[in-house]
Design an enzyme around this catalytic site. Structure first.
Site, PDB file in Angstrom:
ATOM      1  N   TYR A 156       1.581 -12.483  -4.727  1.00  0.00           N
ATOM      2  CA  TYR A 156       2.637 -11.839  -3.937  1.00  0.00           C
ATOM      3  C   TYR A 156       3.426 -10.905  -4.845  1.00  0.00           C
ATOM      4  O   TYR A 156       3.739 -11.246  -5.986  1.00  0.00           O
ATOM      5  CB  TYR A 156       3.573 -12.889  -3.341  1.00  0.00           C
ATOM      6  CG  TYR A 156       2.993 -13.628  -2.164  1.00  0.00           C
ATOM      7  CD1 TYR A 156       2.965 -13.038  -0.894  1.00  0.00           C
ATOM      8  CD2 TYR A 156       2.480 -14.906  -2.315  1.00  0.00           C
ATOM      9  CE1 TYR A 156       2.427 -13.720   0.187  1.00  0.00           C
ATOM     10  CE2 TYR A 156       1.948 -15.594  -1.239  1.00  0.00           C
ATOM     11  CZ  TYR A 156       1.921 -15.000   0.011  1.00  0.00           C
ATOM     12  OH  TYR A 156       1.394 -15.676   1.078  1.00  0.00           O
ATOM     13  N   GLU A 157       3.770  -9.712  -4.323  1.00  0.00           N
ATOM     14  CA  GLU A 157       4.444  -8.707  -5.122  1.00  0.00           C
ATOM     15  C   GLU A 157       5.758  -8.229  -4.504  1.00  0.00           C
ATOM     16  O   GLU A 157       6.531  -7.534  -5.159  1.00  0.00           O
ATOM     17  CB  GLU A 157       3.502  -7.522  -5.355  1.00  0.00           C
ATOM     18  CG  GLU A 157       2.192  -7.973  -6.015  1.00  0.00           C
ATOM     19  CD  GLU A 157       1.270  -6.823  -6.398  1.00  0.00           C
ATOM     20  OE1 GLU A 157       1.627  -5.653  -6.144  1.00  0.00           O
ATOM     21  OE2 GLU A 157       0.194  -7.107  -6.959  1.00  0.00           O
ATOM     22  N   GLN A 158       6.001  -8.583  -3.240  1.00  0.00           N
ATOM     23  CA  GLN A 158       7.226  -8.208  -2.535  1.00  0.00           C
ATOM     24  C   GLN A 158       7.706  -9.423  -1.756  1.00  0.00           C
ATOM     25  O   GLN A 158       6.886 -10.193  -1.242  1.00  0.00           O
ATOM     26  CB  GLN A 158       6.963  -7.015  -1.603  1.00  0.00           C
ATOM     27  CG  GLN A 158       6.597  -5.764  -2.369  1.00  0.00           C
ATOM     28  CD  GLN A 158       5.512  -4.923  -1.711  1.00  0.00           C
ATOM     29  OE1 GLN A 158       5.604  -3.729  -1.700  1.00  0.00           O
ATOM     30  NE2 GLN A 158       4.479  -5.537  -1.164  1.00  0.00           N
TER      31      GLN A 158
END
Length: 310
Positions: A156-158
């Site tokens: 996950y990046e956001q």
């Protein structure tokens, strides 16, 4: 890392190191772990296309499974109900079985999240901790059993949840899957962005003992990055994730905005000479195919000089 695109270039903003309550794993040292993401670009790349050095431990990481649905426009989150977003018409369950049977040094994992789905941002978004964990355990267990997979990667990046909530959800997910015997290993894939680091360092502070590898996205740094800077960035992650097995990395995507492959490989040689190179991962086999997997082969050759064993 992205579902169909490389992550945007980001400048490292050092995050404060959380107070760690877990007992860290043994410090990283030279090892022979090679990891290759595969399946996100939908260009037909197969497991059997990728050269596999028998002297490395080789993990394929299929990208991605995402708790989103494309039944709506734009795609919407599904609170832990994961769906397959890799090219599963090519990377099938029988293909997984075949590559593992013919290469006993190969394991296969799946990556959760990514940057986008249908070119829209993917967010870590939950209804509640309890419901997300319950749904995630159930849906991932089904996928992992269907494909006979060995582990998961968290990318996950956001985020639309605070770091403590993210840590609790992911930590409980990994702990449950491991205690149920569903997975053998788990990794995380942070990079040099302050919000990303806050979330992953919170996870590490509470649940680092169940996370086996840190797939740090060093290629998110700029094209002007030198070998010495790369090694310095690596050393910073040894502080941010104390006791963790930090992997070096590079991208084989056609880009002029990321750390060059040659700089990355030179840094890997330096790290190995310093006894710090636990492994290397590449984003991604899909891109490497157009280069004849030249750099995948070089990275594995470097790692093949390291001791064997998990």
């Amino acid at each position: 890392m992205g579902y169909s695109k490389l992550i945007a270039l980001l400048v490292l903003v050092p995050a404060l190191v959380a107070v760690h309550v877990h007992v860290p794993m043994a410090s990283a040292a030279n090892s022979n772990l090679f990891r290759d993401y595969i399946g996100a670009i939908f260009n037909g790349v197969k497991f059997t296309d990728v050269p596999i050095n028998p002297r490395v431990r080789f993990d394929f990481i299929m990208a991605f499974v995402i708790d989103y649905t494309t039944a709506t426009e734009p795609p919407t989150p599904t609170n832990g109900q994961f769906n397959i977003f890799w090219q599963n018409s090519v990377l099938t369950a029988s293909a997984v079985a075949g590559i593992k049977q013919s290469n006993p040094n190969v394991r296969v994992a799946i990556s959760l999240g990514g940057a986008t789905v249908n070119d829209r941002p993917v967010y870590f978004n939950i209804t509640s901790v309890e419901s997300w964990v319950e749904n995630a355990v159930s849906s991932l267990t089904s996928i992992i059993h269907e494909y006979n997979l060995d582990g998961i990667d968290i990318d996950y990046e956001q985020f639309q949840a605070d770091p403590a909530t993210f840590a609790e959800c992911i930590g409980r997910l990994v702990t449950t899957l491991k205690s149920n015997g569903v997975i053998k290993f788990a990794s995380i894939a942070p990079y040099g962005n302050a919000d990303v680091q806050r979330h992953y360092q919170a996870l590490w502070a509470s649940y680092g003992s169940v996370i086996d590898y840190v797939n740090y996205q060093f290629y998110a740094y700029g094209a002007s990055t030198t070998e010495a800077q790369y090694v310095d960035y690596f050393d910073q992650q040894l502080v941010n994730y104390p006791g963790g097995n930090i992997l070096a990395s590079f991208t084989t995507a056609a880009t002029t905005t990321s750390v060059s492959i040659n700089t990355s490989l030179s840094a890997c040689q330096t790290l190995q000479s310093q006894g710090k190179l636990y492994g290397i991962f590449i984003w991604a086999a899909d891109h490497s195919r157009s280069q004849g997997f030249k750099y995948d082969t070089q990275a594995q050759a470097l790692l093949a000089n390291a001791p064997a064993g998990y």
